[in-house]
Motif scaffolding. Structure first.
Motif, PDB file in Angstrom:
ATOM      1  N   LEU A 121      27.957  33.390  23.619  1.00 30.35           N
ATOM      2  CA  LEU A 121      28.217  33.135  25.032  1.00 30.35           C
ATOM      3  C   LEU A 121      27.172  33.836  25.880  1.00 30.35           C
ATOM      4  O   LEU A 121      26.587  34.830  25.469  1.00 30.35           O
ATOM      5  CB  LEU A 121      29.594  33.682  25.438  1.00 30.35           C
ATOM      6  N   ASN A 122      27.003  33.353  27.112  1.00 25.48           N
ATOM      7  CA  ASN A 122      26.174  34.072  28.074  1.00 25.48           C
ATOM      8  C   ASN A 122      26.864  35.367  28.472  1.00 25.48           C
ATOM      9  O   ASN A 122      28.055  35.553  28.244  1.00 25.48           O
ATOM     10  CB  ASN A 122      25.991  33.234  29.343  1.00 25.48           C
ATOM     11  N   ALA A 123      26.112  36.219  29.130  1.00 25.26           N
ATOM     12  CA  ALA A 123      26.712  37.404  29.735  1.00 25.26           C
ATOM     13  C   ALA A 123      27.731  36.943  30.772  1.00 25.26           C
ATOM     14  O   ALA A 123      27.567  35.891  31.396  1.00 25.26           O
ATOM     15  CB  ALA A 123      25.626  38.237  30.406  1.00 25.26           C
ATOM     16  N   ILE A 124      28.787  37.722  30.958  1.00 25.13           N
ATOM     17  CA  ILE A 124      29.802  37.349  31.938  1.00 25.13           C
ATOM     18  C   ILE A 124      29.500  38.007  33.278  1.00 25.13           C
ATOM     19  O   ILE A 124      28.614  38.851  33.387  1.00 25.13           O
ATOM     20  CB  ILE A 124      31.219  37.685  31.441  1.00 25.13           C
ATOM     21  N   SER A 125      30.258  37.640  34.304  1.00 23.42           N
ATOM     22  CA  SER A 125      29.979  38.070  35.668  1.00 23.42           C
ATOM     23  C   SER A 125      30.379  39.504  35.970  1.00 23.42           C
ATOM     24  O   SER A 125      29.930  40.057  36.975  1.00 23.42           O
ATOM     25  CB  SER A 125      30.701  37.145  36.655  1.00 23.42           C
ATOM     26  N   VAL A 126      31.246  40.098  35.177  1.00 21.87           N
ATOM     27  CA  VAL A 126      31.728  41.449  35.442  1.00 21.87           C
ATOM     28  C   VAL A 126      31.775  42.259  34.146  1.00 21.87           C
ATOM     29  O   VAL A 126      31.798  41.695  33.057  1.00 21.87           O
ATOM     30  CB  VAL A 126      33.148  41.442  36.075  1.00 21.87           C
ATOM     31  N   ASP A 127      31.807  43.557  34.280  1.00 21.85           N
ATOM     32  CA  ASP A 127      32.029  44.445  33.149  1.00 21.85           C
ATOM     33  C   ASP A 127      33.504  44.333  32.783  1.00 21.85           C
ATOM     34  O   ASP A 127      34.367  44.701  33.573  1.00 21.85           O
ATOM     35  CB  ASP A 127      31.675  45.880  33.565  1.00 21.85           C
ATOM     36  N   ARG A 128      33.806  43.803  31.621  1.00 22.84           N
ATOM     37  CA  ARG A 128      35.205  43.506  31.259  1.00 22.84           C
ATOM     38  C   ARG A 128      36.109  44.720  31.276  1.00 22.84           C
ATOM     39  O   ARG A 128      37.283  44.599  31.582  1.00 22.84           O
ATOM     40  CB  ARG A 128      35.272  42.860  29.879  1.00 22.84           C
ATOM     41  N   ARG A 129      35.610  45.873  30.938  1.00 22.88           N
ATOM     42  CA  ARG A 129      36.454  47.066  30.883  1.00 22.88           C
ATOM     43  C   ARG A 129      36.453  47.866  32.175  1.00 22.88           C
ATOM     44  O   ARG A 129      37.407  48.575  32.447  1.00 22.88           O
ATOM     45  CB  ARG A 129      36.006  47.967  29.735  1.00 22.88           C
ATOM     46  N   ARG A 130      35.386  47.747  32.984  1.00 22.30           N
ATOM     47  CA  ARG A 130      35.248  48.673  34.104  1.00 22.30           C
ATOM     48  C   ARG A 130      35.092  48.029  35.470  1.00 22.30           C
ATOM     49  O   ARG A 130      34.739  48.700  36.429  1.00 22.30           O
ATOM     50  CB  ARG A 130      34.041  49.583  33.832  1.00 22.30           C
ATOM     51  N   TRP A 131      35.362  46.740  35.603  1.00 19.29           N
ATOM     52  CA  TRP A 131      35.085  46.114  36.895  1.00 19.29           C
ATOM     53  C   TRP A 131      35.877  46.737  38.029  1.00 19.29           C
ATOM     54  O   TRP A 131      35.374  46.869  39.142  1.00 19.29           O
ATOM     55  CB  TRP A 131      35.251  44.591  36.828  1.00 19.29           C
ATOM     56  N   ARG A 132      37.114  47.156  37.774  1.00 16.23           N
ATOM     57  CA  ARG A 132      37.909  47.815  38.825  1.00 16.23           C
ATOM     58  C   ARG A 132      37.282  49.145  39.229  1.00 16.23           C
ATOM     59  O   ARG A 132      37.132  49.439  40.409  1.00 16.23           O
ATOM     60  CB  ARG A 132      39.349  48.017  38.360  1.00 16.23           C
ATOM     61  N   ALA A 133      36.923  49.951  38.238  1.00 19.57           N
ATOM     62  CA  ALA A 133      36.314  51.260  38.507  1.00 19.57           C
ATOM     63  C   ALA A 133      34.979  51.137  39.224  1.00 19.57           C
ATOM     64  O   ALA A 133      34.581  52.026  39.971  1.00 19.57           O
ATOM     65  CB  ALA A 133      36.133  52.029  37.196  1.00 19.57           C
ATOM     66  N   LEU A 134      34.299  50.024  39.016  1.00 20.70           N
ATOM     67  CA  LEU A 134      33.009  49.796  39.666  1.00 20.70           C
ATOM     68  C   LEU A 134      33.154  49.221  41.074  1.00 20.70           C
ATOM     69  O   LEU A 134      32.163  48.977  41.741  1.00 20.70           O
ATOM     70  CB  LEU A 134      32.147  48.868  38.800  1.00 20.70           C
ATOM     71  N   GLY A 135      34.401  48.998  41.493  1.00 23.56           N
ATOM     72  CA  GLY A 135      34.639  48.529  42.849  1.00 23.56           C
ATOM     73  C   GLY A 135      34.495  47.029  43.052  1.00 23.56           C
ATOM     74  O   GLY A 135      34.343  46.560  44.184  1.00 23.56           O
ATOM     75  N   VAL A 136      34.541  46.269  41.973  1.00 23.53           N
ATOM     76  CA  VAL A 136      34.468  44.807  42.098  1.00 23.53           C
ATOM     77  C   VAL A 136      35.791  44.321  42.683  1.00 23.53           C
ATOM     78  O   VAL A 136      36.860  44.684  42.185  1.00 23.53           O
ATOM     79  CB  VAL A 136      34.203  44.151  40.727  1.00 23.53           C
ATOM     80  N   PRO A 137      35.744  43.519  43.736  1.00 18.70           N
ATOM     81  CA  PRO A 137      36.987  43.016  44.328  1.00 18.70           C
ATOM     82  C   PRO A 137      37.797  42.197  43.320  1.00 18.70           C
ATOM     83  O   PRO A 137      37.242  41.471  42.492  1.00 18.70           O
ATOM     84  CB  PRO A 137      36.515  42.124  45.479  1.00 18.70           C
ATOM     85  N   ALA A 138      39.116  42.311  43.409  1.00 20.60           N
ATOM     86  CA  ALA A 138      40.005  41.611  42.474  1.00 20.60           C
ATOM     87  C   ALA A 138      39.831  40.103  42.528  1.00 20.60           C
ATOM     88  O   ALA A 138      39.969  39.425  41.509  1.00 20.60           O
ATOM     89  CB  ALA A 138      41.457  41.979  42.752  1.00 20.60           C
ATOM     90  N   ASP A 139      39.501  39.558  43.713  1.00 23.51           N
ATOM     91  CA  ASP A 139      39.357  38.102  43.805  1.00 23.51           C
ATOM     92  C   ASP A 139      38.147  37.585  43.042  1.00 23.51           C
ATOM     93  O   ASP A 139      38.046  36.387  42.771  1.00 23.51           O
ATOM     94  CB  ASP A 139      39.350  37.637  45.259  1.00 23.51           C
ATOM     95  N   LEU A 140      37.242  38.454  42.638  1.00 25.74           N
ATOM     96  CA  LEU A 140      36.146  38.087  41.736  1.00 25.74           C
ATOM     97  C   LEU A 140      36.428  38.604  40.326  1.00 25.74           C
ATOM     98  O   LEU A 140      36.263  37.874  39.353  1.00 25.74           O
ATOM     99  CB  LEU A 140      34.810  38.653  42.227  1.00 25.74           C
ATOM    100  N   GLY A 141      36.852  39.855  40.215  1.00 26.28           N
ATOM    101  CA  GLY A 141      37.028  40.489  38.907  1.00 26.28           C
ATOM    102  C   GLY A 141      38.072  39.825  38.039  1.00 26.28           C
ATOM    103  O   GLY A 141      37.852  39.636  36.844  1.00 26.28           O
ATOM    104  N   GLU A 142      39.216  39.465  38.614  1.00 23.52           N
ATOM    105  CA  GLU A 142      40.287  38.871  37.801  1.00 23.52           C
ATOM    106  C   GLU A 142      39.907  37.508  37.234  1.00 23.52           C
ATOM    107  O   GLU A 142      40.015  37.298  36.021  1.00 23.52           O
ATOM    108  CB  GLU A 142      41.579  38.801  38.605  1.00 23.52           C
ATOM    109  N   PRO A 143      39.438  36.561  38.058  1.00 24.80           N
ATOM    110  CA  PRO A 143      39.075  35.262  37.451  1.00 24.80           C
ATOM    111  C   PRO A 143      37.838  35.351  36.560  1.00 24.80           C
ATOM    112  O   PRO A 143      37.758  34.650  35.554  1.00 24.80           O
ATOM    113  CB  PRO A 143      38.852  34.343  38.642  1.00 24.80           C
TER     114      PRO A 143
END
Length: 82
Positions: free
Chosen positions: A54-76
């Protein structure tokens, strides 16, 4: 397989060829449609039969919340990677 055959027909491919590996270029979350397509393929029983990358994904799967990625992007984006 229906999707593969239909796409081959649309592209004018005269035949399908055997493959020993594949790459999926659809893991970057670009909006709701990208997740909907993946979910529909899963719901239809879609699977792979050869080793697949697979290609790289849009977020860090384990740390997107800690990195401050908004939930409306991180969850989907994380769901698409699943």
């Amino acid at each position: 397989m229906r999707v593969v055959v239909r796409m081959a027909d649309l592209q004018g491919a005269p035949e399908l060829i055997s493959v020993s590996q594949a790459h999926i270029d659809g893991c970057v979350y670009t909006g709701p449609a990208s997740l909907e397509l993946a979910e529909k393929l899963v719901a239809m029983g879609g699977s792979v039969r050869v080793p697949t990358t697979l290609n790289a994904i849009s977020v860090d799967r384990r740390r997107w919340r800690a990195l401050g990625v908004p939930a409306d992007l991180g969850e989907p984006a994380s769901a698409l990677a699943d």
